[in-house]
Scaffold this active site. Sequence first.
Site, mmCIF file in Angstrom:
data_model
loop_
_atom_site.group_PDB
_atom_site.id
_atom_site.type_symbol
_atom_site.label_atom_id
_atom_site.label_comp_id
_atom_site.label_asym_id
_atom_site.label_seq_id
_atom_site.Cartn_x
_atom_site.Cartn_y
_atom_site.Cartn_z
ATOM 1 N N PHE A 9 84.747 57.804 -32.835
ATOM 2 C CA PHE A 9 84.080 58.899 -32.107
ATOM 3 C C PHE A 9 83.036 59.533 -33.017
ATOM 4 O O PHE A 9 83.340 59.922 -34.152
ATOM 5 C CB PHE A 9 85.112 59.952 -31.696
ATOM 6 C CG PHE A 9 84.530 61.141 -30.967
ATOM 7 C CD1 PHE A 9 84.182 61.067 -29.630
ATOM 8 C CD2 PHE A 9 84.334 62.347 -31.637
ATOM 9 C CE1 PHE A 9 83.655 62.163 -28.952
ATOM 10 C CE2 PHE A 9 83.808 63.455 -30.967
ATOM 11 C CZ PHE A 9 83.469 63.359 -29.627
ATOM 12 N N GLY A 10 81.799 59.660 -32.520
ATOM 13 C CA GLY A 10 80.722 60.312 -33.261
ATOM 14 C C GLY A 10 80.321 61.603 -32.580
ATOM 15 O O GLY A 10 80.195 61.647 -31.347
ATOM 16 N N TYR A 11 80.127 62.649 -33.367
ATOM 17 C CA TYR A 11 79.743 63.949 -32.781
ATOM 18 C C TYR A 11 78.523 64.556 -33.479
ATOM 19 O O TYR A 11 78.056 65.627 -33.096
ATOM 20 C CB TYR A 11 80.933 64.935 -32.857
ATOM 21 C CG TYR A 11 81.417 65.148 -34.276
ATOM 22 C CD1 TYR A 11 82.318 64.260 -34.871
ATOM 23 C CD2 TYR A 11 80.922 66.190 -35.049
ATOM 24 C CE1 TYR A 11 82.723 64.428 -36.187
ATOM 25 C CE2 TYR A 11 81.325 66.360 -36.360
ATOM 26 C CZ TYR A 11 82.232 65.475 -36.925
ATOM 27 O OH TYR A 11 82.613 65.638 -38.231
ATOM 28 N N GLY A 12 78.019 63.871 -34.516
ATOM 29 C CA GLY A 12 76.838 64.347 -35.245
ATOM 30 C C GLY A 12 75.818 63.231 -35.290
ATOM 31 O O GLY A 12 75.413 62.703 -34.241
ATOM 32 N N SER A 13 75.427 62.834 -36.501
ATOM 33 C CA SER A 13 74.415 61.780 -36.610
ATOM 34 C C SER A 13 74.906 60.474 -35.988
ATOM 35 O O SER A 13 74.098 59.634 -35.593
ATOM 36 C CB SER A 13 74.024 61.555 -38.075
ATOM 37 O OG SER A 13 75.113 61.046 -38.810
ATOM 38 N N GLU A 88 79.637 58.719 -45.088
ATOM 39 C CA GLU A 88 80.263 60.030 -44.834
ATOM 40 C C GLU A 88 81.050 60.517 -46.062
ATOM 41 O O GLU A 88 81.972 61.322 -45.927
ATOM 42 C CB GLU A 88 81.206 59.922 -43.615
ATOM 43 C CG GLU A 88 80.561 59.379 -42.354
ATOM 44 C CD GLU A 88 79.543 60.338 -41.730
ATOM 45 O OE1 GLU A 88 79.637 61.544 -41.968
ATOM 46 O OE2 GLU A 88 78.625 59.854 -41.044
HETATM 47 C C1 SIN Z 1 79.605 62.224 -36.984
HETATM 48 O O1 SIN Z 1 78.446 62.061 -36.619
HETATM 49 O O2 SIN Z 1 80.556 61.893 -36.224
HETATM 50 C C2 SIN Z 1 79.963 62.748 -38.345
HETATM 51 C C3 SIN Z 1 79.017 63.751 -38.909
HETATM 52 C C4 SIN Z 1 77.636 63.212 -39.180
HETATM 53 O O3 SIN Z 1 77.495 62.133 -39.791
HETATM 54 O O4 SIN Z 1 76.651 63.863 -38.804
#
Ligand code: SIN
Length: 190
Positions: A9-13, A88
């Site tokens: 699951f990704g929530y940022g980049s 990360e």
């Molecule tokens: C993410 O995107 O899930 C982790 C935080 C990021 O790399 O911005």
Amino acid sequence: MSSAHQWLFGYGSLIWRPDIDYIERRPAQLRGWSRRFWQGSHDHRGMPSQPGRVVTLIEAPAAYCDGMAYLVDAATAAETFAALDHREKNGYERHELPLQFHHDNSIRHGLVYVARQDNHAFLGETSLAEMAQQIAVSKGPSGLNSDYLFDLARALRELGFEDPHVFELEVAVRQLVNAGGRAMHIEAHE
Ligand code: SIN
């Protein structure tokens, strides 16, 4: 790592620049977590002397966080997660959490990179104005901190997701960036 395909699951980049091979992707939601610009970035959107701010997840029982789930092939999962662990590495750890897919509300477990509040780069909460100021001026090897925020806000809008924390910061940082641009323009003509 197990021999089954693995959800991430990704929530940022990871929403707008996953940079991984995946079998399919689906919009999904994490219940009980909120997305916050509370993690310091020394290696991507800032530097040790001037850390930027990027998102992490904070536990909040009534909250939810929308993002994108990717199904990673079992055959390439070890390699994919090794690359993501490196990307990360500044404070994030993999956690297995229940994801709810938007299209059918079904729930699966997925891996999520969370920067916990006890990691060395955690910055925590401060005022919107202070966060905006820090994001407006920081930059690192991956680019401007403001672009990280703008790309995230655009990706959330394109997916039809609401996130007042992100959208309010976006407005505040745009004002600062525009004012800075105008100041530079005035200076150039003096
Ligand atoms: C993410 O995107 O899930 C982790 C935080 C990021 O790399 O911005």
